[in-house]
Write a protein that holds these residues in place. Structure first.
Motif, PDB file in Angstrom:
ATOM      1  N   ILE A 264      18.871   7.642   1.031  1.00  0.00           N
ATOM      2  CA  ILE A 264      20.020   7.111   0.284  1.00  0.00           C
ATOM      3  C   ILE A 264      20.890   8.156   0.291  1.00  0.00           C
ATOM      4  N   ILE A 265      19.919   8.812   0.023  1.00  0.00           N
ATOM      5  CA  ILE A 265      20.494   9.772  -0.686  1.00  0.00           C
ATOM      6  C   ILE A 265      21.005  10.703   0.286  1.00  0.00           C
ATOM      7  N   LEU A 266      20.305  10.897   1.212  1.00  0.00           N
ATOM      8  CA  LEU A 266      20.610  11.939   2.127  1.00  0.00           C
ATOM      9  C   LEU A 266      21.968  11.664   2.674  1.00  0.00           C
ATOM     10  N   GLY A 267      22.712  11.333   1.936  1.00  0.00           N
ATOM     11  CA  GLY A 267      24.058  11.121   2.151  1.00  0.00           C
ATOM     12  C   GLY A 267      24.418  10.099   1.168  1.00  0.00           C
ATOM     13  N   ILE A 268      23.591   9.863   0.353  1.00  0.00           N
ATOM     14  CA  ILE A 268      23.136   8.655  -0.231  1.00  0.00           C
ATOM     15  C   ILE A 268      23.843   7.642   0.526  1.00  0.00           C
ATOM     16  N   CYS A 269      23.428   7.711   1.605  1.00  0.00           N
ATOM     17  CA  CYS A 269      24.308   7.170   2.535  1.00  0.00           C
ATOM     18  C   CYS A 269      23.939   5.801   2.930  1.00  0.00           C
ATOM     19  N   LEU A 270      23.454   5.122   1.977  1.00  0.00           N
ATOM     20  CA  LEU A 270      23.422   3.704   2.173  1.00  0.00           C
ATOM     21  C   LEU A 270      23.128   3.402   3.620  1.00  0.00           C
ATOM     22  N   VAL A 271      21.915   3.641   3.990  1.00  0.00           N
ATOM     23  CA  VAL A 271      21.557   3.408   5.370  1.00  0.00           C
ATOM     24  C   VAL A 271      20.946   2.022   5.481  1.00  0.00           C
ATOM     25  N   SER A 272      21.006   1.349   6.517  1.00  0.00           N
ATOM     26  CA  SER A 272      20.401   0.028   6.742  1.00  0.00           C
ATOM     27  C   SER A 272      21.198  -1.042   6.047  1.00  0.00           C
ATOM     28  N   CYS A 273      21.347  -2.123   6.716  1.00  0.00           N
ATOM     29  CA  CYS A 273      22.254  -3.109   6.189  1.00  0.00           C
ATOM     30  C   CYS A 273      21.687  -4.491   6.115  1.00  0.00           C
TER      31      CYS A 273
ATOM     32  N   ASP B 250      33.763  -0.179  10.962  1.00  0.00           N
ATOM     33  CA  ASP B 250      32.719  -0.905  11.674  1.00  0.00           C
ATOM     34  C   ASP B 250      31.516  -0.020  11.984  1.00  0.00           C
ATOM     35  N   ALA B 251      31.747   1.285  12.164  1.00  0.00           N
ATOM     36  CA  ALA B 251      30.648   2.185  12.529  1.00  0.00           C
ATOM     37  C   ALA B 251      29.576   2.243  11.443  1.00  0.00           C
ATOM     38  N   SER B 252      29.978   2.157  10.192  1.00  0.00           N
ATOM     39  CA  SER B 252      29.027   2.237   9.079  1.00  0.00           C
ATOM     40  C   SER B 252      28.804   0.900   8.385  1.00  0.00           C
ATOM     41  N   LEU B 253      29.534  -0.120   8.812  1.00  0.00           N
ATOM     42  CA  LEU B 253      29.479  -1.444   8.177  1.00  0.00           C
ATOM     43  C   LEU B 253      29.816  -1.339   6.697  1.00  0.00           C
ATOM     44  N   SER B 254      30.680  -0.403   6.355  1.00  0.00           N
ATOM     45  CA  SER B 254      31.038  -0.130   4.960  1.00  0.00           C
ATOM     46  C   SER B 254      32.541   0.030   4.820  1.00  0.00           C
ATOM     47  N   TYR B 255      33.005  -0.087   3.586  1.00  0.00           N
ATOM     48  CA  TYR B 255      34.378   0.271   3.243  1.00  0.00           C
ATOM     49  C   TYR B 255      34.358   1.738   2.834  1.00  0.00           C
ATOM     50  N   GLU B 256      35.280   2.525   3.375  1.00  0.00           N
ATOM     51  CA  GLU B 256      35.225   3.967   3.177  1.00  0.00           C
ATOM     52  C   GLU B 256      36.583   4.537   2.789  1.00  0.00           C
TER      53      GLU B 256
ATOM     54  N   THR C 277      32.419  11.332   1.385  1.00  0.00           N
ATOM     55  CA  THR C 277      33.019  10.031   1.683  1.00  0.00           C
ATOM     56  C   THR C 277      32.577   9.020   0.638  1.00  0.00           C
ATOM     57  N   LEU C 278      33.521   8.254   0.118  1.00  0.00           N
ATOM     58  CA  LEU C 278      33.192   7.163  -0.793  1.00  0.00           C
ATOM     59  C   LEU C 278      32.886   5.930   0.044  1.00  0.00           C
ATOM     60  N   LYS C 279      31.795   5.224  -0.290  1.00  0.00           N
ATOM     61  CA  LYS C 279      31.389   4.065   0.498  1.00  0.00           C
ATOM     62  C   LYS C 279      31.044   2.889  -0.398  1.00  0.00           C
ATOM     63  N   VAL C 280      31.417   1.720   0.051  1.00  0.00           N
ATOM     64  CA  VAL C 280      31.046   0.470  -0.607  1.00  0.00           C
ATOM     65  C   VAL C 280      30.645  -0.510   0.482  1.00  0.00           C
ATOM     66  N   GLN C 281      29.481  -1.148   0.313  1.00  0.00           N
ATOM     67  CA  GLN C 281      29.049  -2.174   1.254  1.00  0.00           C
ATOM     68  C   GLN C 281      29.231  -3.546   0.619  1.00  0.00           C
ATOM     69  N   VAL C 282      29.797  -4.473   1.377  1.00  0.00           N
ATOM     70  CA  VAL C 282      30.054  -5.829   0.892  1.00  0.00           C
ATOM     71  C   VAL C 282      29.543  -6.790   1.963  1.00  0.00           C
TER      72      VAL C 282
END
Length: 287
Positions: A10-19, A91-97, A47-52
């Motif tokens: 997650i955390i390790l970037g808490i990087c919201l890995v896997s979608c 698109d690279a992270s499938l997230s809003y950044e 980086t701020l990230k939000v997945q929708v």
């Protein structure tokens, strides 16, 4: 909800890995579709990230996760002083950044998330924990006998005093290999702390927090592998959501196991997910 496989990483970037977005809550499965929103904020973010995305139940047939992502949402994060930053879909992270420099994330402060998706509005708020872990100790032991290439890593976390804390612990080992011709490659291994990756001092204040797990060192690796340990002091809802995901994945396929319903703090029609804060402490060294 299965947005993030292992936490810390997650955390390790808490990087919201896997979608892959799954919903385990039995009372929600009857709904046609949920809008799943996840975002974790930390002062340590770059980086701020939000997945929708749209949801699918575990009973559904496999779908392409990219097809579940909602790419035309409006996503804004605001602080207590009404400073705000708009996030843009990547698109690279499938997230809003958005760069973290666009909105300062400070300990003890409250933040607000607003998402407009599929013609509906969703809101949530979170508060960043006031303190980060200050002490992380490690002990690496050789496993004797048949599996002598294995190492046992024991991590001890200095508990933050006089308050309830919810810790998530993770670690990775990186080994380098000589490919010849002056080139090298890296092999990264996540250390599996299993259920011990989740720890809290609730009901045992100022206690000793530990986690241990095995990793393997290769005889062909170059000297001085690197170890990175990360400990998040998280809001309770984030701790409980990731713990629920871990337990549901662990019990997947067990007909006698009951699904753990993950919490949500997303307000809005058919909204589901977690908007939460954490503080991350990282220790990295060679050994």
């Amino acid at each position: 909800m299965k947005y993030f496989p292992s936490i810390l990483l997650i955390i390790l970037g808490i990087c919201l890995v896997s979608c892959e977005t799954s919903v385990d809550a039995s009372d929600l499965l009857e709904k046609q579709e949920l809008v799943v929103i996840n975002s974790y904020l930390s002062p340590q973010d770059t980086t701020l990230k939000v997945q929708v995305s749209r949801s699918k139940s575990r009973a559904s047939s496999t779908v392409n996760v990219k097809d579940m992502v909602i790419k035309d949402a409006t996503v804004v994060i605001t602080d207590e002083e009404n400073n705000e930053v708009a996030l843009v879909y990547t698109d690279a992270s499938l997230s809003y950044e958005a760069p973290a420099s666009g909105l300062v994330i400070s300990p003890g402060k409250k933040y607000f998330l607003k998402v407009t998706a599929l013609g509906k509005e969703y809101k949530a708020s979170c508060t960043i924990p006031t303190e980060a872990v200050q002490r992380i100790e490690k002990d690496i032991q050789v496993k004797e006998g048949e599996f002598s290439e294995n190492r046992l890593l024991k991590v001890t976390v200095g508990d933050i005093k006089n308050q309830n804390n919810f810790y998530i612990i993770g670690a990775i080992v990186t080994q380098s290999f000589d490919n010849g011709g002056g080139t090298t490659s890296n092999q990264v291994e996540n250390i599996n702390f299993e259920f011990k990756q989740f720890a809290t001092d609730v009901s045992r204040e100022n206690s000793v927090i530990t986690a241990d797990g095995f990793f393997t060192l290769s005889d062909n690796a170059l000297p001085n592998p690197k170890l990175k340990i990360q400990v998040a002091n998280a809001e309770k809802i984030l701790y409980e959501a990731l713990r629920a995901t871990y337990l549901n994945d662990f019990n997947d396929g067990d007909p006698f196991a009951e699904s753990v319903i993950a919490p949500t703090n997303i307000e809005g029609e058919n909204g589901y997910g977690v908007f939460a804060g954490y503080q991350l402490t990282e220790v990295e060294e060679t050994f």
